[in-house]
Each structure stands twice: as C-alpha cells, then as structure tokens.
Write a protein that holds these residues in place. Structure first.
Motif, PDB file in Angstrom:
ATOM      1  N   GLN A 288       7.935  14.067   9.368  1.00 52.54           N
ATOM      2  CA  GLN A 288       8.979  13.412   8.574  1.00 52.54           C
ATOM      3  C   GLN A 288       8.758  11.906   8.532  1.00 52.54           C
ATOM      4  N   ARG A 289       8.361  11.327   9.647  1.00 53.52           N
ATOM      5  CA  ARG A 289       8.074   9.889   9.691  1.00 53.52           C
ATOM      6  C   ARG A 289       6.942   9.535   8.721  1.00 53.52           C
ATOM      7  N   GLU A 290       5.912  10.344   8.724  1.00 52.64           N
ATOM      8  CA  GLU A 290       4.773  10.087   7.838  1.00 52.64           C
ATOM      9  C   GLU A 290       5.160  10.238   6.374  1.00 52.64           C
ATOM     10  N   ARG A 291       6.047  11.190   6.092  1.00 45.69           N
ATOM     11  CA  ARG A 291       6.478  11.385   4.709  1.00 45.69           C
ATOM     12  C   ARG A 291       7.271  10.176   4.213  1.00 45.69           C
ATOM     13  N   VAL A 292       8.145   9.637   5.059  1.00 48.62           N
ATOM     14  CA  VAL A 292       8.897   8.434   4.680  1.00 48.62           C
ATOM     15  C   VAL A 292       7.940   7.273   4.460  1.00 48.62           C
ATOM     16  N   GLY A 293       6.976   7.100   5.373  1.00 46.10           N
ATOM     17  CA  GLY A 293       6.009   6.019   5.226  1.00 46.10           C
ATOM     18  C   GLY A 293       5.181   6.137   3.967  1.00 46.10           C
ATOM     19  N   GLU A 294       4.785   7.350   3.631  1.00 45.85           N
ATOM     20  CA  GLU A 294       3.996   7.569   2.419  1.00 45.85           C
ATOM     21  C   GLU A 294       4.804   7.225   1.165  1.00 45.85           C
ATOM     22  N   ALA A 295       6.062   7.636   1.132  1.00 48.42           N
ATOM     23  CA  ALA A 295       6.920   7.330  -0.015  1.00 48.42           C
ATOM     24  C   ALA A 295       7.149   5.824  -0.134  1.00 48.42           C
ATOM     25  N   ALA A 296       7.275   5.145   1.012  1.00 49.56           N
ATOM     26  CA  ALA A 296       7.458   3.691   1.001  1.00 49.56           C
ATOM     27  C   ALA A 296       6.219   2.991   0.465  1.00 49.56           C
ATOM     28  N   ARG A 297       5.048   3.437   0.900  1.00 49.71           N
ATOM     29  CA  ARG A 297       3.801   2.834   0.404  1.00 49.71           C
ATOM     30  C   ARG A 297       3.653   3.042  -1.094  1.00 49.71           C
ATOM     31  N   ARG A 298       4.045   4.210  -1.566  1.00 47.97           N
ATOM     32  CA  ARG A 298       3.969   4.502  -2.997  1.00 47.97           C
ATOM     33  C   ARG A 298       4.889   3.576  -3.785  1.00 47.97           C
ATOM     34  N   LEU A 299       6.098   3.386  -3.299  1.00 46.74           N
ATOM     35  CA  LEU A 299       7.061   2.497  -3.959  1.00 46.74           C
ATOM     36  C   LEU A 299       6.516   1.070  -4.024  1.00 46.74           C
ATOM     37  N   VAL A 300       6.026   0.565  -2.908  1.00 47.85           N
ATOM     38  CA  VAL A 300       5.521  -0.809  -2.861  1.00 47.85           C
ATOM     39  C   VAL A 300       4.312  -0.967  -3.778  1.00 47.85           C
ATOM     40  N   GLY A 301       3.414   0.011  -3.778  1.00 46.64           N
ATOM     41  CA  GLY A 301       2.240  -0.064  -4.630  1.00 46.64           C
ATOM     42  C   GLY A 301       2.591  -0.119  -6.113  1.00 46.64           C
ATOM     43  N   LEU A 302       3.533   0.714  -6.530  1.00 51.38           N
ATOM     44  CA  LEU A 302       3.956   0.712  -7.924  1.00 51.38           C
ATOM     45  C   LEU A 302       4.622  -0.617  -8.291  1.00 51.38           C
ATOM     46  N   ARG A 303       5.473  -1.119  -7.404  1.00 54.37           N
ATOM     47  CA  ARG A 303       6.144  -2.402  -7.668  1.00 54.37           C
ATOM     48  C   ARG A 303       5.137  -3.531  -7.780  1.00 54.37           C
ATOM     49  N   ASP A 304       4.174  -3.582  -6.866  1.00 56.28           N
ATOM     50  CA  ASP A 304       3.181  -4.656  -6.888  1.00 56.28           C
ATOM     51  C   ASP A 304       2.358  -4.619  -8.171  1.00 56.28           C
ATOM     52  N   ASP A 305       1.997  -3.420  -8.608  1.00 59.49           N
ATOM     53  CA  ASP A 305       1.229  -3.293  -9.854  1.00 59.49           C
ATOM     54  C   ASP A 305       2.048  -3.755 -11.049  1.00 59.49           C
ATOM     55  N   TRP A 306       3.357  -3.490 -11.030  1.00 56.88           N
ATOM     56  CA  TRP A 306       4.222  -3.921 -12.130  1.00 56.88           C
ATOM     57  C   TRP A 306       4.401  -5.434 -12.111  1.00 56.88           C
ATOM     58  N   LEU A 307       4.504  -6.011 -10.926  1.00 55.96           N
ATOM     59  CA  LEU A 307       4.747  -7.446 -10.811  1.00 55.96           C
ATOM     60  C   LEU A 307       3.551  -8.271 -11.259  1.00 55.96           C
ATOM     61  N   ASN A 308       2.348  -7.770 -11.022  1.00 61.74           N
ATOM     62  CA  ASN A 308       1.150  -8.561 -11.296  1.00 61.74           C
ATOM     63  C   ASN A 308       0.087  -7.756 -12.034  1.00 61.74           C
ATOM     64  N   PRO A 309       0.397  -7.323 -13.251  1.00 59.45           N
ATOM     65  CA  PRO A 309      -0.605  -6.579 -14.023  1.00 59.45           C
ATOM     66  C   PRO A 309      -1.685  -7.527 -14.544  1.00 59.45           C
ATOM     67  N   PRO A 310      -2.913  -7.051 -14.668  1.00 60.64           N
ATOM     68  CA  PRO A 310      -3.985  -7.924 -15.174  1.00 60.64           C
ATOM     69  C   PRO A 310      -3.828  -8.199 -16.664  1.00 60.64           C
TER      70      PRO A 310
END
Length: 307
Positions: A209-231
C-alpha cells in the motif's frame, strides 16, 4: 478534540524569516559565487537558492539569498567578503531600526533562521513544502540546498509516500477543518504545523500500500511538471503555466491523477473510496483519539518502568 501526536513531532516546520533584504537576483548571485575570499573559502557556503510561497503558486523567480546560518559570528561572516559587504550596506540600516535588541545586534543573521528545521533537513536531498496560506492546498518538492521563506511550511521528508498522503483528499479535508479560513474564501486558508499536521493521523499501510501511494504521487508530480514546463512554448504562454492556474482549471488528467492518488490513500486506511468529507473527519478524529491514548499509555509504561 484532536491533539498533536508524538509520531508527527519534528517533521513540519515554520520556515526561515529573513528580517531584511537578504535576497539577491541571479546576476548578483553569479558574481558573488565567482568571487574569491581572503582565506580561500567559497561563497557558495552562504549564497544559496531561495523559494517563497509565490514561487510555488506561480512561476519561480530564480532568486538567491545570503544566509550566514544560525549563529555564525560577525568576524567569520565578514570573511565572505562580497556577500557580507552587501548585507552590511542593505540589511544593517534596516535592522538598526528594529525594536528587538537581538535583531539589531545580530544584523547579519536572519531574524528567525529556524535551527530545528535546518537540522531536520540536513540529511535530505529534497523536502516537501506547502504555502502557509493558499486557495488550493499545494505540496511541492524542493531541492535540499534551497532555503524556504517564512510563508512556506516545510515537511522534513523525502518519501513519495509522505507526499502522496499529504496531497490526498483525506489530508486536505483534515487541513481545511483544522486550519484557519480567511475572511474571503477565495483567498484560501491557513495551514499550521500544530493544528493541521501534528494532529493528522497517517495511515498504517502495508509495504504494498505504501508503494502504491508513492507511485501515484510520482505520477501526479511528473504530469504536473510536464504541464508546467513543456518544450517549445512561447514565454508569454509559459508565464501562465502556474500551479494556481492549473488547479483553478483542474483539467481531467489532473482530476484523474488525484483520483488515483486518493484511491491509493483510502486503501492504505482500509476505507471505502466514496466516503463523504464528514465521514472522513469522523474516522480521522477517531484515529487521532485512539493513537493519542496509545501514546500516553506507552509513555506511562515507560515512566513506570524507569521508576
């Protein structure tokens, strides 16, 4: 009825309070960092990147700050020649008018450098930050060498799991209920370490369960970062790419990412995902009361054993 839990102590901190114009732009910072000192020490010891709440909610300003730490003596600070002379010229006149004697006497130091926070972050290469006041309860990762300003709260953790629980609906509901609402709801609410974080009962997850939460958090951050700074985006369009604007718009992909994170956090609590906000608060309060009682019992047993 919620009380601070000892398990949450020493993790969430108020950030550095400058008490003067210690911040500098990138051009001046580059000059200071390249400048030699009489005894060979490096100005990188005292010139570091800075972040405030506006940088988190909007676009980062790429600001730096002169920081002589918690208790560096004046004669040692003076050996960092250009940073010290800058502070002497720009900060000293401001601090001489301060009502507090300590702030006047230690004018080259920040008024509240938060030694507890610095000690907790010392071993981390990144940490979590959230604006003290915000319309949306935003959490972001900050590099460990960046000094957070006093309008940011700092969580001394580098765990994706911790980030995920804090950015979940469960914690946001609790923070809204235990924080202070501003007069205008549009302006947001205040998040405080004592009422919002230290009282919050985190789940007791399995490793999976801990790993699943961490994976979902990484996915959220990755998508946000890509949206914030698209090439390839024009500068004027890039300026509009802020976390505040993103959460105001809340596009479907963002809602889906948060839904995935929420599902993982609900599972870590062993709760159904369709709980109302009131039901979430009731369950969290029950957890808080139970854990507080268990912590008090553990303390009592320890004292009894010592006696």
């Amino acid at each position: 009825r919620a009380v601070p839990l000892s398990a949450n102590a020493g993790l969430c901190f108020l950030s550095d309070t400058k008490g003067g114009p210690f911040e500098i732009g990138a051009v001046l910072a580059t000059r200071f960092l390249a400048s030699p000192n009489p005894d060979g020490r490096n100005n990188a010891d005292v010139v570091r990147r800075s972040l405030n709440a506006a940088d988190v909610a909007g676009r980062a300003r790429a600001m730096w700050i002169i920081d002589f730490g918690v208790d560096m003596p004046e004669h040692e600070a003076a050996l960092y020649e250009l940073p010290f002379e800058y502070v002497k010229e720009h900060v000293l006149p401001v601090r001489l008018g301060n009502a507090r004697e300590r702030y006047r006497q230690l004018w080259w130091l920040h008024v509240e450098p938060r030694p507890g926070m610095r000690g907790a972050l010392q071993r981390l290469t990144r940490y979590i930050a959230t604006p003290a006041v915000s319309r949306h309860r935003l959490f972001v990762w900050v590099d460990g060498d960046v000094l957070a300003d006093h309008r940011l709260l700092v969580i001394a953790s580098d765990a994706d799991y911790m980030f995920g629980v804090l950015h979940s609906r469960v914690h946001e509901v609790w923070a809204l209920a235990t924080g202070s609402q501003l007069r205008e709801a549009e302006s947001g609410f205040t998040y405080t370490p004592s009422s919002c974080f230290e009282t919050f009962p985190f789940p007791d997850p399995t490793t999976e369960q801990r790993e699943r939460v961490g994976e979902a958090a990484r996915r959220l951050v990755g998508l946000r970062d890509d949206w914030l700074n698209p090439p390839g985006l024009e500068p004027d369009e890039l300026e509009k790419r802020t976390l505040t604007n993103l959460y105001n718009q809340r596009p479907t992909w963002l809602a889906n990412a948060h839904a995935d994170l929420d599902a993982a956090v609900f599972a870590a609590y062993g709760w159904p995902a369709e709980l109302t906000d009131t039901a979430i608060l009731e369950r969290l309060l029950a957890h808080n009361v139970t854990r507080s009682a268990a912590e008090q019992s553990d303390v009592g047993q320890l004292v009894g054993a010592e006696d």
